[in-house]
Design a protein around this motif. Structure first.
Motif, mmCIF file in Angstrom:
data_model
loop_
_atom_site.group_PDB
_atom_site.id
_atom_site.type_symbol
_atom_site.label_atom_id
_atom_site.label_comp_id
_atom_site.label_asym_id
_atom_site.label_seq_id
_atom_site.Cartn_x
_atom_site.Cartn_y
_atom_site.Cartn_z
ATOM 1 N N ARG A 190 -20.581 1.004 12.497
ATOM 2 C CA ARG A 190 -19.436 0.482 11.741
ATOM 3 C C ARG A 190 -18.271 1.479 11.769
ATOM 4 N N GLN A 245 -14.490 2.857 10.110
ATOM 5 C CA GLN A 245 -14.113 3.255 8.754
ATOM 6 C C GLN A 245 -13.804 2.066 7.857
ATOM 7 N N TRP A 246 -13.659 0.893 8.456
ATOM 8 C CA TRP A 246 -13.324 -0.295 7.658
ATOM 9 C C TRP A 246 -14.562 -0.964 7.072
ATOM 10 N N GLY A 247 -15.750 -0.595 7.552
ATOM 11 C CA GLY A 247 -16.978 -1.144 6.984
ATOM 12 C C GLY A 247 -17.187 -2.616 7.252
#
Length: 393
Positions: A17, A19-21
């Motif tokens: 994933r 950094q935006w998840g």
């Protein structure tokens, strides 16, 4: 958690994933990657680390997720994804072979595989010997010391003849040969070819892995050393890489492959039993039936399952086979397999059309043979469609 179940790995395995998840895997639709400095670029070209990328032909985060997930399913150390199933077959064989090498292969192969073995490899000085894949004595006679590789479909297209993976692997390994298995018909759900002795496993991801008729793709699985030192250098320089968008499609396919393939196989067995009693059907091939001459091997090699494909011969040859296909109302006429939609194929005039008539006969591909790839439709509807089409054949 360790020792997670197969379906859990098929949903979560290999996920990376940002950094935006994001919940669904990201598509990194880029052909290149930027570096923080010239020094970093130099270092990466010397040796790229884990999760470090240079160029999409060499590797991509979305493609890497697919490779890791399919390796988990197959029980392999590593995988390399390709643009198509045939790119995987050609890449695996060509990457390991050189002039003077000897390859022993089963003669019951998909037409394009035979083309590579009979037409392409001999041009470059590779000796190719074809044998009856079901006959272990034929393998023993042909696999001489110095043989570089053996190659076969674990379940042949379209006759559904099985090759004893453990038996052939023992013969090959005693001679120092690698075992390369095209495992499409057995599927990664039912087969454990690596555990049974295969060194390299190949899939056309176009089939059950996508499973919904959307994209071409392939994958080569094996040891990390073979994939990264033999396969990767050849394929990254010759350009058979899978696209990131295709890899994302294959990731979505893997999430449901276990559910789909088990449902397809259950329907296939019911269909095989239903057509066995029809007066216009002269023979039925389905490894899950006790009547299949290799049923015992299927029980051992596929965990008691027969796969998603049924092949049967209709009395009356090509004319009757065409009439059957044209009378189908739910099942589609196409040359693909492993799809969520059921598909009828007449191999003699499509997938194996390039073979000489006598060659088709020797492989058991008659003019009345139908290859039925069973989808996920209601089983009763499929049985009804097949029986009414047989009545009208």
């Amino acid at each position: 958690m360790t020792n997670r179940g197969k379906r859990t790995d098929l949903v979560h395995g290999g996920t990376k994933r940002s950094q935006w998840g994001e919940l669904s895997e990201a598509i990194f639709l880029t052909q290149g990657f930027a570096y923080d400095s010239a020094e970093q670029a130099e270092a990466r070209f010397i040796k790229a680390g884990e999760d470090e990328y240079i160029y999409a032909r060499y590797g991509n985060p979305t493609v890497a997720m697919f490779e890791e997930r399919i390796a988990l399913l197959e029980g392999a150390e590593d995988a390399f994804a390709t643009a198509s199933g045939m790119a995987a077959v050609n890449g695996a064989l060509t990457a390991m072979l050189k002039a003077g090498d000897r390859v022993v292969a089963a003669k019951a192969l998909f037409g394009s595989c035979l083309y590579i073995l009979e037409e392409i490899l001999p041009r470059f000085g590779v000796e190719v010997v074809l044998v009856d894949g079901a006959d272990l004595d034929a393998w023993r006679a042909a696999v001489t010391p110095g043989t570089r590789a053996v190659f076969f479909e674990s379940m042949a297209n379209p006759t559904l003849e099985l090759v004893d993976i453990e038996g052939v692997a023992k013969i090959a390994h005693e001679a120092g040969a690698l075992v390369v298995v095209d495992n499409v018909f057995s599927t990664p759900v039912f087969s454990r070819a690596i555990a049974q002795g295969a060194d390299v496993v190949i899939y056309s991801a176009t089939k059950h892995i996508d499973g919904q008729g959307r994209a071409l793709g392939g994958v080569i699985l094996g040891t990390r050393e073979f994939i990264r030192k033999t396969v990767e250098p050849y394929l990254k320089h010759t350009g058979a890489a899978m696209s990131p968008f295709t890899a994302w499609i294959m990731l979505k396919g893997l999430e449901t492959i276990d559910l789909r393939v088990r449902a397809q196989a259950a329907s296939a067995e019911e269909i095989a039993r239903a057509v066995s009693d029809h007066p216009k059907v002269t023979s039925v091939s389905y490894p899950g039936l006790p009547s299949h001459r290799q049923h015992e091997l299927a029980q051992r090699q596929l965990g008691g399952k027969g796969g998603t494909v049924v092949s049967f011969e209709i009395a009356g040859g090509k004319e009757a086979a065409f009439a059957f296909c044209n009378a189908l109302e739910i099942i589609l006429i196409s040359n693909n397999l492993g799809d969520a939609k059921s598909i009828a194929t007449h191999p003699a005039t499509t997938t194996h059309q390039r073979l000489a008539p006598e060659q088709r006969v020797s492989l058991g591909i008659g003019d009345g043979l139908i290859r039925l790839s069973v989808g996920i439709e209601d089983t009763a509807d499929l049985v009804g469609d097949i029986l009414q089409a047989l009545d009208r054949a």
